[in-house]
Each structure stands twice: as C-alpha cells, then as structure tokens.
Design an enzyme around this catalytic site. Structure first.
Site: not given
Ligand SMILES: *[C@@H]1O[C@H](CO)[C@@H](O)[C@H](O)[C@H]1NC(C)=O
Ligand SMILES: *[C@@H]1O[C@H](CO)[C@@H](O)[C@H](O)[C@H]1NC(C)=O
Ligand SMILES: *[C@@H]1O[C@H](CO)[C@@H](O)[C@H](O)[C@H]1NC(C)=O
Ligand SMILES: *[C@@H]1O[C@H](CO)[C@@H](O)[C@H](O)[C@H]1NC(C)=O
Ligand SMILES: *[C@@H]1O[C@H](CO)[C@@H](O)[C@H](O)[C@H]1NC(C)=O
Ligand SMILES: *[C@@H]1O[C@H](CO)[C@@H](O)[C@H](O)[C@H]1NC(C)=O
Length: 763
Positions: A162, A216, A531
C-alpha cells in the site's frame, strides 16, 4: 489525488461508532494504465521487469544474494561513463521468480532478450489504490467466540502492499500483542515499530521512508488488523472503541505506492520481500483496470508464487462498477473482493415546504440545525452551480448536479448560501459515497434527486426546504447493498470462474488516518471503495489462519466463500445499487460471515498442480514456464484443466439444452464422522443433477468427489445467465456454492489479446 481510486477506510468502531468528516475526493477514478510516452523512441529508457532462468549453480536450492546479483548484472550492458558505475538494477527478485527490474532502452532490451537464460520481459505499468467496515456489522465484538478462540488473530502476520503507514497512530500500538513468531524475518524501518507493526519497508525508488503521505495504507492496515483504540473520536464526535477485524494480528507494511501510483516493479519487489519475510496473508488494495492475461501480469505471476508458499492473497475487485466485465485482480488463486454498504448512515434529510422529506446523507452534520425554512434554488442552466452571484444564492438552499466541483460548492457557501443539495450520478443508484465538504452539503441519490428537481422547478407555489440532521443512524435497511462502484463480473480472463468472489463492507468506512493528510486532520477518516473491502477479508483470513494454521490459501478461500451470507439479516435478497436483487456477478458467493467461515465443515481445495493444469489449458508450456516456473512440471504430463473444472467453491457452467458436467472434490474439515446431503435451489429452467447426492465421511481430511450435471430447459437465444445454488447440508453445517449457468460460455480458453508489453521479446 485525483488519480486515487476510491480509497475507503474503515475504522472499525465497536461499542459506539465514531465517525469522521473526511472526504473521499479520490472517489472512483477510472484510472488507466499510464500512457508510455516515447514508446517509439529507441533511445528512451523504460523500466522493465525481466524474468530469467535461475542462476546456474551447483546447489540450486541454496543460492546466495551475491550469486543472484552477479547473474542479473550479467544480462545488463556494462556501465559506461555517465552511469558512474551505478547498477542499472532497480529491484532484484529472488522469491517470486528469478529476475529483476531495470531501466533499459528498447535496443538494450532486444539485446538482452537474446542472452541465454532470458525468459520474458514486461514493461513496468502503474496500478492504482482502490479503499473498511465495522467488525460489529460482521458479528465481531468482545466476547465473540471467533475473537476469543483465535486470540483476535494472534500470531498471524498480515502484509499489506500500500501507500505506507502512519506508525504512531494508536491503532498501531503494540500493547497486549504477543511478539511475532520466530519465523518472521522482516525488517521495520518505521518511526515506531512494536509487536503490532512488525514490518515496514519502502520499495519506492529513491525513497526509503515507509511513512504514509496519502492515508490509504494507514486506513487499510487499521481495517485489517488495527489494535483497539478506546475513546476514538473525530472532533469529539462519536466516542467509542475502534479496532480492525483481526486486532491481535501483526502488521507488515510494504510501501509500493506513492502519489496514488503503484508500479508493478515495486509491487513485485514488495511481494518478493513479503514471501521472504514470512507473512501469512497479503492484502492488496490496488489494481489494474480490467483483466490482464495472467502470463503477462507480473502481479498475477508473483501472487501465484505467494499462494504456492501458503500465503493467502486478498485483492480488491476494482471500482469500475456497475459496468459488467469490469472486475480485476481475477486470477483464480486470488480472493477477489467486492464492496457493499453497512447498516450505518449519516442522514441529512431535506424537508420540503410541502411536507415531503427527501433522504440525504452528509458528513457535514451540525449539532443545532437552523430552524428556518430556506428558499430552494435550482437552475437548469446552472446545474453545476458555477458563476452564481452572491445575491442569487444568499440564504438559499442550492440544488447542484453531481458533477459540481468542490470549488463551486465552496464558492456558493462563501456567497452566503444556507446549504447545498448535491444530486448523485444516475449510475450510482442509491449508493452515496460520502465526501467531505467544508459546508452544509446533503448528498442525495439520483432517484430522490429527480423528485427534488421537479419540486424546485415547480412554478405553482414558492418552494422552500430545511435540513434535518440525524447524526449517525444504525440498523439502516436495506443492508448490505452492493456499492455502485464495486466492479462486476464476469471476468474477461476467466469467464468460467465466478468473480468477484465475495462482498465485504466498502462504503463509507471509518478507519485510521495520518494527521493533516489530504486536508483531513485525522486521526480517523471515512472512505469508500473496494480498497476498504479487501482488508476486511484479509482480517477474516487472518482469523481463520490463526485457528487453522495448516489450511491452504484455497481452503481458507473456500471456507470464506461457502459460508458467505446469501441473504441479508432478515432473509431478503442482497440488493444492488438500484435496490434490485443483486446477481452473482455483483455479489459473488455473498457477504462475508466471519464466524461461520471459521467452521465451514467441508472445503474445496486447490494446489499448485491444479492451477498448473489450468495454466496449461490456458496458455500452454510457455504460460506454465512464466506463471508456475517449476521445472518439474510440464504440460505434457499434466491434465489440462478448463476454468469451469477447477475445484473452485463456486460453480460456473455453460447454459445449453445438452447436459454439461463438472466434478468437484470436497475435503472434510468438520467432525470426523459426518453425513452431508445435497440441497439444490435452482430455477425451473435449470436441470441440475448431483451424483452422489449423499456424502459420508468417517475421518477428518477425507475427500469425496461428486459430479454436477446441468442443462437448461427451453434455453432461448439472447437469454441472460441463470443462477441457483448447491448446498451440502449436515447436522451442523451448510456448505453452499452458487451455480451460474451462462449462455455462450466459451469452452476453450478466452482469446485475450496479447498486449505485447514485452515488445515482442516473449520467448
Ligand atoms: C528520446 O529519448 C532520449 C533519452 O530519454 C531523449 O534525449 C530524446 O530527446 C528522445 N527523442 C525523441 C525524438 O523524443
Ligand atoms: C475489547 O477487548 C479489548 C482487548 O481485551 C480491549 O482493549 C477493548 O477495550 C475491549 N472493548 C470493549 C468495547 O470493551
Ligand atoms: C453526534 O453524536 C455523537 C455521539 O452521540 C456526539 O458526540 C456528537 O457531538 C454528535 N454530533 C453532532 C454534530 O451532533
Ligand atoms: C471553509 O470555509 C470557510 C468559509 O467559507 C473558510 O474560511 C475556511 O478556510 C474553509 N476551510 C477549509 C478547510 O477549506
Ligand atoms: C433485506 O432485503 C429485503 C429486500 O431484499 C429488504 O426489504 C429488507 O429491508 C432487508 N433487510 C435488511 C435488514 O436490510
Ligand atoms: C468426472 O468424474 C467422472 C466420474 O469419476 C469421470 O468419469 C469424468 O471423466 C470426470 N469429468 C471430468 C471433466 O474430469
């Protein structure tokens, strides 16, 4: 920012739900593969991922790093003046395959391709991040058997590929977490490492810092395995305890994305390291748009190696829905996750002066709503709400179309508007992916919006509206609902296997956030996307792995799929974004149910040799060499396994008047002595026979094979697919597989075009 796909974070708040007002500006982007500039420039450099044969060595099983390095260097042009002796190699791979990533010109690549030992080269491509849910909605709470039986995922390592991680976040506190297992070999270069965050490394060129500039990776990590955070709150709102799905598991972050872009060469390097380090589960909330040929996809090839080492690999299905054929990360060895809603909303209803009320949602909740009715303003010509003068909008509630920019909304509010109603895109149906607006904005679905638009433009009477804020609502019906953006099957690359595999929470998910990132203060943020869905399933996989350390990745996948909820908590169909019954291509096997997944009764297992037989069917020996690269295997000695014949826990067959049969083998992982009988739930138009229709087991680990024969009654040209299900039912277990019968299902490998990304250097 704009290039991020839906990053959705879920912070799992238990007890009470906290929620944050964080934007999802990066919502559902149709991110494309980066256009390769200079494709025809023979002297331009590009990064290539080069697969080569293993280094010649007297003891092939015991090759040291230097031997690899020297072997890889031997493929490259000797460094000249300008290169100052620096190696051209960007990444060296040893686990996923023998190979490296290097910057090369076309001429150099062509020369290299003639070297003995060269296998194949792929030009580096860019993938994109795509974004959790509450454990409580998944039935996980303190005192839940699954959590107590597994020590909350104790001893399991989840690796995430990520954007990095904000190590100081309380979700990554090491308190009450046991030290990592002795087999862990990874390194942690974060500013805070502990028994929770045991690994953090960056694979971004010229950037060793694994910290998260995007948020994220912090969000997805906390969703999968964040520790308990008491008194978690956002701006003093919704104090509660937050946690990930496997709060006792360890986290290892492999930073492979920067600025929303994730290069294949970095992703492969991350997977290579994760295999070496000894992770149990890999979570990828990133992807490509659509299907790629598996033998031309370095990530599919690398993840194949990961599963052959026993690592469960969980991926996002993509945010390209609701278009069909949009699912990505669809290799049969991957667990491909779609996104759905949870039973929580943040309502801002728009009450009209005629007494009606329109349902809206928004992150800009206010404690004390204004009590005055405001005139409603909608201009057909100015739907995007640009160039509206102060005098026009002052003290009004302005209705704006879906494609209105954040800037235009800010301008209207600065001009003195009382609020903004933002109408949703038609294709989003009832899905409202919340975004952060710096003002009173109510987001309204296209359907409800049509009513509002008609009212706002009616001439008969003066129109007025008032916002009523409801803060957080729980127990919202219907839920779960497939999110509009969740990518749909069928898979282009493997139409004979149902993809996505499963649904998990991915809409308006609250999870950890680094401070002041992307204009969100943190420590929590709400995001939407597949996600956010994938790390929920990674957490569930970790819990199962903790209970059943010896299960293969395919067995864990089977456990999760065959126990998924086919219906919602009141027994109704799971719906799609239009509130119509969701089909199998939207929901896969259904919605993940962690408690049942831990005790499936039977599993459909698959191993390297089975997948190899499939690769032979699909791409022949050349594909086998690239994807499986095990010199002991050859297609001549393997049965060719069609996609529909893979021992997959879901069943896809051609829909035709003549009978088509598939075989499946189940392994008993429940009570040693168990008897299962078949239960079919199929529409009248489908003839399904299962032989035998009773399976008797006397031992644990015993296998039984059965044949499913399907034919369509009165099949008509142009008909859509037909769905049903097959369940093996014992006293304690229901092992359910969806059956999807598809007209014109290709019975030979799909003719996926070669993209030629390797410039014709395929050997
Ligand atoms: C080709 O690439 C080289 C090196 O990157 C660059 O110097 C040159 O200007 C490029 N030529 C063209 C025609 O784009
Ligand atoms: C649940 O248990 C964990 C671990 O024992 C603890 O840290 C957390 O505060 C508990 N949560 C609640 C809501 O009781
Ligand atoms: C929403 O509810 C939470 C928890 O009850 C409370 O702390 C918060 O202040 C409320 N927010 C608003 C804007 O009313
Ligand atoms: C929010 O809007 C107000 C007034 O329109 C402005 O002063 C403030 O800077 C804005 N805040 C952010 C974070 O944009
Ligand atoms: C379950 O689905 C049905 C429609 O299929 C819906 O009417 C009902 O409200 C849903 N129940 C829940 C708890 O969402
Ligand atoms: C399925 O099993 C039956 C009975 O063992 C066997 O005859 C048949 O060839 C098998 N079919 C396939 C496609 O493997």
């Amino acid at each position: 920012m704009a290039s991020l796909a839906n990053l959705l974070v879920s912070l799992l708040l238990i007890a009470t739900f906290s929620f944050s007002f964080a934007p999802i500006r990066c919502y559902v982007n149709r991110a494309d593969v980066r256009v390769q500039h200079g494709a025809n420039n023979k002297s331009a450099h590009h990064t290539y991922i080069v697969l080569v044969k293993p280094p010649p060595s007297p003891s092939p099983s015991n090759v040291d790093e230097d031997t690899y390095q020297n072997w890889y260097e031997s493929f490259l042009p000797k460094s000249r003046g300008g290169d100052s002796g620096k190696s051209r190699i960007v990444h060296s791979y040893t686990e996923v395959f023998s190979g490296f990533a290097a910057s090369l010109t076309d001429r150099e690549l062509n020369a290299l391709a003639k070297s003995p030992g060269f296998v194949r080269a792929f030009r580096d491509q860019t993938r994109h991040l795509m974004t959790t849910y509450t454990p409580k909605f998944l039935g996980l709470r303190n005192g839940t058997e699954l959590w107590s039986n597994t020590g909350y995922g104790k001893g399991v390592i989840i690796g995430l590929l990520d954007s990095g991680i904000y190590a100081e976040h309380p979700s990554f506190d090491g308190e009450n977490i046991a030290p990592p297992p002795a087999r862990w070999k990874g390194s942690c270069k974060a500013t805070r490492c502990n028994n929770k965050l045991i690994g953090a490394q960056s694979f971004i060129e010229d950037d060793d810092d694994p910290s998260d500039q995007q948020g994220h990776g912090t969000h997805t990590s906390s969703t999968a395995a964040g520790n308990f955070v008491v008194d978690a709150s956002y701006h003093g709102m919704g104090a509660g305890t937050a946690s990930g799905v496997a709060p006792g598991a360890h986290i290892a972050m492999y930073k492979v994305c920067a600025d929303g872009d994730c290069d294949d060469s970095a992703i492969v390097a991350g997977i290579d390291a994760a295999i070496k380090d000894g992770v149990d589960v890999l979570s990828l909330s990133l992807g490509h748009i659509g299907s790629l040929r598996f033998d031309e996809d370095p990530v599919a090839i690398s993840t194949f190696r990961a599963i052959s080492k026993g690592i469960v690999v969980v991926c996002t299905g993509g945010n390209e829905g609701p278009d069909s054929h949009s699912v990505s990360n669809d290799a049969p060895w991957l667990l491909t996750v779609g996104a759905s809603s949870v039973d929580r909303s943040f309502d801002i209803d728009v009450s009209l002066s005629n007494g009606k009320s329109i349902h809206g949602e928004g992150l800009s909740q206010v404690a004390k709503p204004r009590s005055k009715m405001h005139p409603l303003l909608y201009s057909q010509e100015r739907g995007k709400c640009d160039y509206m003068g102060n005098h026009v909008v002052s003290e009004k509630i302005v209705v704006c179309e879906s494609d209105t920019t954040h800037e235009n909304i800010d301008d209207i509010m600065s001009a003195g508007a009382a609020g903004v109603v933002l109408l949703n895109y038609e294709s989003y149906g009832y899905t409202i992916a919340l975004e952060e607006y710096n003002s009173s904005v109510a987001q309204v679905s296209a359907n409800d919006g049509a009513v509002l638009r008609a009212y706002a433009t009616s001439r008969s009477s003066p129109t007025g509206a008032i916002f009523s804020y409801h803060n957080t609502s729980l127990g919202v019906h219907p839920a779960p609902v497939v999110a509009s953006f969740s990518s749909r099957g069928p898979s282009i690359a493997i139409p004979g296997v149902l993809k996505p595999d499963i649904l998990a929470p991915g809409l308006n998910i609250l999870a950890a956030w680094p401070p002041e990132t992307d204009s969100i203060p943190g420590p929590f943020n709400i995001m939407s996307g597949t996600s956010m869905a994938a790390p929920h399933v990674s957490g569930v996989a970790a819990l199962i792995k903790s209970l059943h350390p010896g299960w293969s990745p395919a067995a864990i996948k089977s456990a999760i799929l065959t126990t998924a909820d086919a219906v919602n908590s009141t027994g109704g169909s799971i719906l799609d974004e239009d509130h119509k019954k969701a089909d199998a291509y939207a929901k896969g096997a259904g919605h993940v149910n962690p408690a049942r997944a831990a005790d499936p009764g039977l599993v459909y297992d698959l191993g390297v040799v089975d997948y190899a037989g499939y690769i032979c069917w699909l791409h022949g020996d050349q594909g086998l060499a690239t994807v499986v690269h095990d010199s002991r295997l050859s297609c001549a000695k393997l049965p060719k396994v069609a996609d529909v014949q893979l021992n997959y826990p879901t069943i896809t067959v051609p829909l035709k008047p003549t009978t088509f049969a598939v075989n499946r083998t189940v392994t008993n992982v429940g009570p040693p002595a168990s008897t299962y009988t078949v239960k079919l739930d199929v529409p009248k138009s489908l003839n399904v026979h299962v032989t035998p229709n009773k399976l008797v087991f006397s031992k644990a680990g015993e296998k039984r094979t059965f044949t499913v024969s399907v034919s369509g009654r009165g099949v008509v040209h142009g008909q859509g697919h037909v769905e049903g299900s097959l369940s093996w039912v014992s006293a304690k277990h229901v092992v359910r597989s969806p059956i999807v019968a598809v007209p014109n299902l290709p019975e030979s490998p799909p003719p996926l075009e070669k993209k030629g990304l390797g410039l014709g250097v395929n050997v």
